[in-house]
Design an enzyme around this catalytic site. Sequence first.
Site, PDB file in Angstrom:
ATOM      1  N   ARG A 245       0.841  -1.194   0.000  1.00 17.19           N
ATOM      2  CA  ARG A 245       0.000   0.000   0.000  1.00 17.19           C
ATOM      3  C   ARG A 245       0.875   1.242   0.000  1.00 17.19           C
ATOM      4  O   ARG A 245       1.913   1.293   0.673  1.00 17.19           O
ATOM      5  CB  ARG A 245      -0.906   0.026   1.247  1.00 17.19           C
ATOM      6  CG  ARG A 245      -2.108  -0.911   1.176  1.00 17.19           C
ATOM      7  CD  ARG A 245      -3.108  -0.436   0.138  1.00 17.19           C
ATOM      8  NE  ARG A 245      -4.268  -1.329   0.044  1.00 17.19           N
ATOM      9  CZ  ARG A 245      -4.355  -2.358  -0.784  1.00 17.19           C
ATOM     10  NH1 ARG A 245      -3.329  -2.644  -1.574  1.00 17.19           N
ATOM     11  NH2 ARG A 245      -5.445  -3.093  -0.837  1.00 17.19           N
ATOM     12  N   GLU A 274      -2.915   7.631  -4.851  1.00 19.50           N
ATOM     13  CA  GLU A 274      -3.286   7.087  -6.173  1.00 19.50           C
ATOM     14  C   GLU A 274      -4.722   7.463  -6.510  1.00 19.50           C
ATOM     15  O   GLU A 274      -5.593   7.465  -5.642  1.00 19.50           O
ATOM     16  CB  GLU A 274      -3.174   5.558  -6.162  1.00 19.50           C
ATOM     17  CG  GLU A 274      -1.777   5.011  -6.054  1.00 19.50           C
ATOM     18  CD  GLU A 274      -1.777   3.487  -6.059  1.00 19.50           C
ATOM     19  OE1 GLU A 274      -2.727   2.887  -6.612  1.00 19.50           O
ATOM     20  OE2 GLU A 274      -0.856   2.898  -5.497  1.00 19.50           O
ATOM     21  N   HIS A 292       0.771   0.166  -9.955  1.00 19.89           N
ATOM     22  CA  HIS A 292      -0.144  -0.653  -9.154  1.00 19.89           C
ATOM     23  C   HIS A 292      -0.727  -1.812  -9.975  1.00 19.89           C
ATOM     24  O   HIS A 292      -1.935  -1.933 -10.152  1.00 19.89           O
ATOM     25  CB  HIS A 292      -1.273   0.189  -8.563  1.00 19.89           C
ATOM     26  CG  HIS A 292      -1.913  -0.457  -7.372  1.00 19.89           C
ATOM     27  ND1 HIS A 292      -2.557   0.256  -6.393  1.00 19.89           N
ATOM     28  CD2 HIS A 292      -2.006  -1.757  -6.984  1.00 19.89           C
ATOM     29  CE1 HIS A 292      -3.023  -0.571  -5.466  1.00 19.89           C
ATOM     30  NE2 HIS A 292      -2.699  -1.804  -5.820  1.00 19.89           N
TER      31      HIS A 292
END
Length: 327
Positions: A245, A274, A292
Amino acid sequence: MRVLANDGIANDGKLLLEEAGFEVITDSIPQDQLAGRINEFDVLIVRSATKVNAEILKNATRLKLVVRAGVGIDNIDVKAAEEAGVQVSNTPNSSTLSVAELVIAHMFSIARFLFESNREMPVNGAKDFKELKKKYEKGFELRGKTLGIIGFGRIGQEVAKIAIGIGMKVIASDLIIKNAELVFDHLPFQPIPVIKMDMISFEEVIDKSDFISVHVPHKSGTPAMISTNEFAKMKKGVVLVNTARGGVIDETELTKAIENGQVGFAALDVFVGEPFVNEEILKASNISFSPHIGASTKEGQSRVGKETAEKIISVSEQWTVDSGKTN
Protein backbone atom coordinates in the site's frame (compact mmCIF):
# COMPACT_ATOMS: atom_id res chain seq x y z
CA MET A 1 -30.23 -10.05 -8.70
CA ARG A 2 -28.21 -7.24 -10.21
CA VAL A 3 -24.44 -7.05 -9.75
CA LEU A 4 -22.41 -3.94 -10.53
CA ALA A 5 -18.76 -4.72 -11.28
CA ASN A 6 -17.75 -1.08 -11.14
CA ASP A 7 -14.04 -1.69 -11.68
CA GLY A 8 -14.59 -4.61 -14.03
CA ILE A 9 -14.47 -8.37 -13.59
CA ALA A 10 -12.66 -11.09 -15.54
CA ASN A 11 -14.86 -12.85 -18.08
CA ASP A 12 -14.56 -16.19 -16.24
CA GLY A 13 -16.16 -14.66 -13.16
CA LYS A 14 -18.82 -12.85 -15.16
CA LEU A 15 -19.84 -16.07 -16.86
CA LEU A 16 -20.10 -17.92 -13.55
CA LEU A 17 -22.41 -15.24 -12.18
CA GLU A 18 -24.56 -15.15 -15.30
CA GLU A 19 -24.86 -18.94 -15.29
CA ALA A 20 -26.06 -18.67 -11.68
CA GLY A 21 -28.79 -16.24 -12.75
CA PHE A 22 -27.21 -12.89 -11.88
CA GLU A 23 -27.40 -9.86 -14.15
CA VAL A 24 -23.87 -8.43 -14.31
CA ILE A 25 -23.31 -4.78 -15.25
CA THR A 26 -19.74 -3.83 -16.10
CA ASP A 27 -20.33 -0.23 -17.20
CA SER A 28 -18.47 1.86 -14.62
CA ILE A 29 -20.43 4.50 -12.73
CA PRO A 30 -18.29 7.57 -11.81
CA GLN A 31 -17.47 7.92 -8.13
CA ASP A 32 -19.50 11.12 -7.75
CA GLN A 33 -22.61 9.45 -9.23
CA LEU A 34 -22.46 6.13 -7.42
CA ALA A 35 -24.34 7.18 -4.28
CA GLY A 36 -27.30 8.27 -6.38
CA ARG A 37 -27.48 4.98 -8.28
CA ILE A 38 -26.44 2.42 -5.69
CA ASN A 39 -30.02 1.25 -5.11
CA GLU A 40 -30.14 -0.16 -8.62
CA PHE A 41 -27.97 -3.06 -7.43
CA ASP A 42 -27.94 -5.92 -4.93
CA VAL A 43 -24.18 -6.54 -5.10
CA LEU A 44 -21.25 -4.19 -5.73
CA ILE A 45 -17.85 -5.48 -6.90
CA VAL A 46 -14.88 -3.11 -6.66
CA ARG A 47 -11.14 -3.27 -7.03
CA SER A 48 -9.00 -0.35 -5.83
CA ALA A 49 -10.38 2.50 -7.96
CA THR A 50 -13.89 2.78 -6.50
CA LYS A 51 -14.16 4.10 -2.95
CA VAL A 52 -17.14 2.65 -1.10
CA ASN A 53 -17.61 5.43 1.43
CA ALA A 54 -20.22 6.30 4.03
CA GLU A 55 -22.12 8.56 1.61
CA ILE A 56 -22.71 5.62 -0.72
CA LEU A 57 -23.54 3.15 2.03
CA LYS A 58 -25.99 5.35 3.96
CA ASN A 59 -28.20 5.46 0.84
CA ALA A 60 -27.86 1.73 0.15
CA THR A 61 -31.27 0.31 1.05
CA ARG A 62 -31.14 -2.40 -1.64
CA LEU A 63 -27.43 -3.28 -1.52
CA LYS A 64 -26.64 -6.49 0.37
CA LEU A 65 -22.99 -7.21 -0.39
CA VAL A 66 -19.77 -5.42 -1.38
CA VAL A 67 -16.93 -7.60 -2.65
CA ARG A 68 -13.40 -6.29 -2.99
CA ALA A 69 -11.90 -8.20 -5.92
CA GLY A 70 -8.50 -8.33 -4.26
CA VAL A 71 -6.96 -8.46 -0.80
CA GLY A 72 -7.11 -5.07 0.94
CA ILE A 73 -10.46 -3.53 1.88
CA ASP A 74 -9.13 -0.11 2.88
CA ASN A 75 -11.20 1.51 0.09
CA ILE A 76 -14.39 0.27 1.78
CA ASP A 77 -15.83 1.93 4.89
CA VAL A 78 -16.44 -1.31 6.77
CA LYS A 79 -18.02 0.39 9.79
CA ALA A 80 -20.51 2.26 7.60
CA ALA A 81 -21.28 -1.01 5.80
CA GLU A 82 -22.02 -2.75 9.09
CA GLU A 83 -24.31 0.10 10.14
CA ALA A 84 -26.13 -0.18 6.81
CA GLY A 85 -26.46 -3.96 7.11
CA VAL A 86 -24.24 -4.54 4.07
CA GLN A 87 -21.86 -7.49 4.10
CA VAL A 88 -18.23 -6.97 3.04
CA SER A 89 -16.01 -9.65 1.56
CA ASN A 90 -12.74 -9.92 -0.37
CA THR A 91 -10.71 -12.43 -2.41
CA PRO A 92 -7.48 -12.96 -0.46
CA ASN A 93 -6.21 -16.03 -2.29
CA SER A 94 -6.34 -15.32 -5.98
CA SER A 95 -3.72 -12.62 -6.55
CA THR A 96 -1.02 -14.01 -4.24
CA LEU A 97 1.27 -15.45 -6.90
CA SER A 98 0.90 -12.46 -9.25
CA VAL A 99 1.98 -9.98 -6.57
CA ALA A 100 4.82 -12.21 -5.37
CA GLU A 101 6.23 -12.58 -8.89
CA LEU A 102 6.15 -8.80 -9.37
CA VAL A 103 8.22 -8.37 -6.20
CA ILE A 104 10.87 -10.72 -7.55
CA ALA A 105 10.69 -9.12 -11.00
CA HIS A 106 11.48 -5.71 -9.51
CA MET A 107 14.35 -7.20 -7.54
CA PHE A 108 15.90 -8.72 -10.67
CA SER A 109 15.31 -5.48 -12.57
CA ILE A 110 17.19 -3.52 -9.93
CA ALA A 111 20.00 -6.06 -9.58
CA ARG A 112 20.79 -5.81 -13.31
CA PHE A 113 19.77 -2.15 -13.83
CA LEU A 114 17.07 -3.17 -16.31
CA PHE A 115 14.72 -0.43 -15.10
CA GLU A 116 17.27 2.15 -16.29
CA SER A 117 18.87 0.47 -19.28
CA ASN A 118 15.45 -0.19 -20.82
CA ARG A 119 14.91 3.56 -20.90
CA GLU A 120 18.34 4.46 -22.21
CA MET A 121 18.88 1.83 -24.89
CA PRO A 122 16.13 3.06 -27.27
CA VAL A 123 17.46 6.61 -26.98
CA ASN A 124 21.23 6.19 -26.85
CA GLY A 125 21.92 2.51 -27.56
CA ALA A 126 22.98 2.97 -31.18
CA LYS A 127 25.55 5.70 -30.60
CA ASP A 128 26.63 4.97 -27.01
CA PHE A 129 26.49 1.17 -26.84
CA LYS A 130 29.98 0.76 -25.35
CA GLU A 131 29.37 3.49 -22.78
CA LEU A 132 26.07 1.96 -21.72
CA LYS A 133 27.65 -1.49 -21.52
CA LYS A 134 30.24 -0.07 -19.16
CA LYS A 135 27.62 1.84 -17.17
CA TYR A 136 25.47 -1.21 -16.50
CA GLU A 137 28.04 -4.00 -16.24
CA LYS A 138 28.27 -3.92 -12.46
CA GLY A 139 25.03 -5.61 -11.51
CA PHE A 140 24.74 -8.13 -8.71
CA GLU A 141 23.20 -11.55 -8.10
CA LEU A 142 20.29 -12.30 -5.80
CA ARG A 143 21.60 -15.68 -4.74
CA GLY A 144 23.18 -15.50 -1.31
CA LYS A 145 21.56 -12.18 -0.42
CA THR A 146 19.25 -11.82 2.59
CA LEU A 147 15.63 -10.91 1.89
CA GLY A 148 13.66 -9.51 4.81
CA ILE A 149 9.89 -9.78 4.55
CA ILE A 150 7.71 -7.54 6.71
CA GLY A 151 4.24 -9.05 6.92
CA PHE A 152 4.23 -12.82 6.44
CA GLY A 153 0.74 -13.55 5.22
CA ARG A 154 -0.11 -15.30 1.95
CA ILE A 155 1.83 -12.92 -0.31
CA GLY A 156 4.82 -12.64 1.99
CA GLN A 157 5.06 -16.42 2.18
CA GLU A 158 4.82 -16.78 -1.59
CA VAL A 159 7.62 -14.22 -2.03
CA ALA A 160 9.68 -16.26 0.44
CA LYS A 161 9.14 -19.48 -1.52
CA ILE A 162 10.32 -17.91 -4.78
CA ALA A 163 13.29 -16.22 -3.08
CA ILE A 164 14.38 -19.45 -1.42
CA GLY A 165 14.11 -21.16 -4.80
CA ILE A 166 16.68 -18.78 -6.29
CA GLY A 167 19.04 -19.19 -3.38
CA MET A 168 18.27 -16.22 -1.16
CA LYS A 169 18.28 -16.35 2.64
CA VAL A 170 14.85 -15.29 3.91
CA ILE A 171 13.97 -13.75 7.28
CA ALA A 172 10.60 -12.32 8.23
CA SER A 173 8.55 -10.50 10.86
CA ASP A 174 4.82 -10.41 11.46
CA LEU A 175 2.67 -8.91 14.21
CA ILE A 176 0.38 -11.95 14.40
CA ILE A 177 2.11 -14.96 12.88
CA LYS A 178 4.81 -16.47 15.08
CA ASN A 179 5.94 -19.25 12.76
CA ALA A 180 5.00 -20.62 9.36
CA GLU A 181 5.45 -23.65 7.15
CA LEU A 182 6.34 -23.00 3.53
CA VAL A 183 4.96 -25.85 1.45
CA PHE A 184 6.65 -26.17 -1.95
CA ASP A 185 3.77 -28.13 -3.50
CA HIS A 186 4.42 -26.65 -6.95
CA LEU A 187 7.61 -28.70 -7.26
CA PRO A 188 7.62 -32.20 -8.81
CA PHE A 189 9.17 -33.80 -5.73
CA GLN A 190 7.97 -36.45 -3.29
CA PRO A 191 7.77 -36.01 -0.43
CA ILE A 192 6.73 -32.37 -0.89
CA PRO A 193 9.45 -30.09 0.54
CA VAL A 194 8.39 -28.13 3.61
CA ILE A 195 10.47 -25.41 5.29
CA LYS A 196 9.58 -24.15 8.76
CA MET A 197 10.26 -20.50 9.55
CA ASP A 198 10.18 -18.68 12.88
CA MET A 199 9.47 -14.98 12.82
CA ILE A 200 12.00 -12.50 14.19
CA SER A 201 11.48 -8.90 15.25
CA PHE A 202 10.86 -6.03 12.87
CA GLU A 203 14.06 -4.42 14.15
CA GLU A 204 16.11 -7.52 13.33
CA VAL A 205 14.67 -7.70 9.83
CA ILE A 206 15.54 -4.12 8.92
CA ASP A 207 18.99 -4.49 10.47
CA LYS A 208 20.03 -7.72 8.72
CA SER A 209 18.46 -7.54 5.25
CA ASP A 210 20.00 -6.74 1.88
CA PHE A 211 16.50 -6.56 0.37
CA ILE A 212 13.28 -5.69 2.23
CA SER A 213 9.80 -6.34 0.88
CA VAL A 214 6.76 -5.03 2.76
CA HIS A 215 3.38 -6.78 2.82
CA VAL A 216 1.29 -4.96 5.40
CA PRO A 217 -1.89 -2.86 5.33
CA HIS A 218 -1.85 0.91 5.70
CA LYS A 219 -4.62 3.33 6.54
CA SER A 220 -4.51 6.57 4.59
CA GLY A 221 -3.39 9.52 6.67
CA THR A 222 -1.54 7.48 9.29
CA PRO A 223 2.26 7.60 9.75
CA ALA A 224 4.47 5.44 7.55
CA MET A 225 5.82 2.22 9.02
CA ILE A 226 9.20 2.91 7.41
CA SER A 227 10.67 6.40 7.52
CA THR A 228 13.80 8.25 8.65
CA ASN A 229 14.48 6.27 11.83
CA GLU A 230 14.03 2.92 10.10
CA PHE A 231 16.20 3.89 7.11
CA ALA A 232 19.02 4.79 9.51
CA LYS A 233 18.94 1.30 11.03
CA MET A 234 19.17 -0.53 7.68
CA LYS A 235 22.26 -1.80 5.92
CA LYS A 236 23.80 0.90 3.76
CA GLY A 237 22.68 0.32 0.17
CA VAL A 238 19.61 -1.75 1.09
CA VAL A 239 16.93 -2.36 -1.57
CA LEU A 240 13.29 -1.70 -0.59
CA VAL A 241 10.22 -3.08 -2.38
CA ASN A 242 6.63 -1.94 -1.75
CA THR A 243 3.81 -3.71 -3.55
CA ALA A 244 1.46 -3.47 -0.54
CA ARG A 245 0.00 0.00 0.00
CA GLY A 246 1.14 3.53 -0.71
CA GLY A 247 2.23 5.19 2.51
CA VAL A 248 3.78 2.14 4.17
CA ILE A 249 7.12 3.67 3.17
CA ASP A 250 7.53 7.43 3.55
CA GLU A 251 8.03 8.57 -0.05
CA THR A 252 9.62 11.92 0.79
CA GLU A 253 12.12 10.45 3.22
CA LEU A 254 12.79 7.57 0.81
CA THR A 255 14.07 9.94 -1.85
CA LYS A 256 16.33 11.60 0.73
CA ALA A 257 17.66 8.21 1.88
CA ILE A 258 18.45 7.29 -1.73
CA GLU A 259 20.15 10.63 -2.34
CA ASN A 260 22.43 10.19 0.67
CA GLY A 261 23.20 6.57 -0.20
CA GLN A 262 21.63 4.94 2.86
CA VAL A 263 19.08 3.24 0.60
CA GLY A 264 20.58 1.89 -2.61
CA PHE A 265 17.44 1.29 -4.63
CA ALA A 266 13.68 0.98 -4.26
CA ALA A 267 10.81 -0.55 -6.19
CA LEU A 268 7.34 0.95 -5.92
CA ASP A 269 4.12 -0.48 -7.32
CA VAL A 270 1.89 1.54 -4.96
CA PHE A 271 1.82 5.24 -4.12
CA VAL A 272 0.34 7.80 -1.77
CA GLY A 273 -2.76 9.45 -3.23
CA GLU A 274 -3.29 7.09 -6.17
CA PRO A 275 -4.07 7.73 -8.94
CA PHE A 276 -2.66 11.22 -8.37
CA VAL A 277 0.97 10.31 -7.80
CA ASN A 278 3.48 12.85 -6.51
CA GLU A 279 5.61 13.76 -9.51
CA GLU A 280 8.67 14.25 -7.32
CA ILE A 281 8.82 10.57 -6.42
CA LEU A 282 8.55 9.66 -10.12
CA LYS A 283 11.57 11.88 -10.89
CA ALA A 284 13.73 10.24 -8.21
CA SER A 285 16.73 8.17 -9.24
CA ASN A 286 17.34 4.51 -8.45
CA ILE A 287 13.66 3.57 -8.23
CA SER A 288 11.95 0.90 -10.32
CA PHE A 289 8.29 1.83 -10.91
CA SER A 290 5.09 0.08 -11.91
CA PRO A 291 1.54 1.54 -11.81
CA HIS A 292 -0.14 -0.65 -9.15
CA ILE A 293 -0.24 -3.80 -11.27
CA GLY A 294 0.69 -6.33 -8.58
CA ALA A 295 -2.45 -8.43 -9.00
CA SER A 296 -2.88 -7.66 -12.67
CA THR A 297 -1.91 -10.75 -14.60
CA LYS A 298 -4.23 -12.67 -16.90
CA GLU A 299 -4.07 -15.70 -14.65
CA GLY A 300 -4.43 -13.69 -11.45
CA GLN A 301 -7.44 -11.72 -12.67
CA SER A 302 -9.09 -14.93 -13.90
CA ARG A 303 -8.67 -16.43 -10.42
CA VAL A 304 -9.92 -13.22 -8.79
CA GLY A 305 -13.00 -13.20 -11.05
CA LYS A 306 -13.81 -16.81 -10.22
CA GLU A 307 -13.27 -16.33 -6.48
CA THR A 308 -15.41 -13.19 -6.53
CA ALA A 309 -18.23 -15.01 -8.31
CA GLU A 310 -18.00 -17.98 -5.96
CA LYS A 311 -18.20 -15.66 -2.94
CA ILE A 312 -21.30 -13.93 -4.30
CA ILE A 313 -23.02 -17.19 -5.20
CA SER A 314 -22.25 -18.68 -1.79
CA VAL A 315 -23.52 -15.63 0.11
CA SER A 316 -26.67 -15.39 -2.02
CA GLU A 317 -27.46 -19.04 -1.28
CA GLN A 318 -27.29 -18.20 2.41
CA TRP A 319 -29.67 -15.30 1.82
CA THR A 320 -32.13 -17.76 0.28
CA VAL A 321 -31.82 -20.07 3.29
CA ASP A 322 -32.27 -17.21 5.75
CA SER A 323 -35.26 -15.91 3.79
CA GLY A 324 -36.86 -19.34 3.94
CA LYS A 325 -36.40 -19.48 7.71
CA THR A 326 -38.03 -16.07 8.06
CA ASN A 327 -41.00 -17.09 5.97
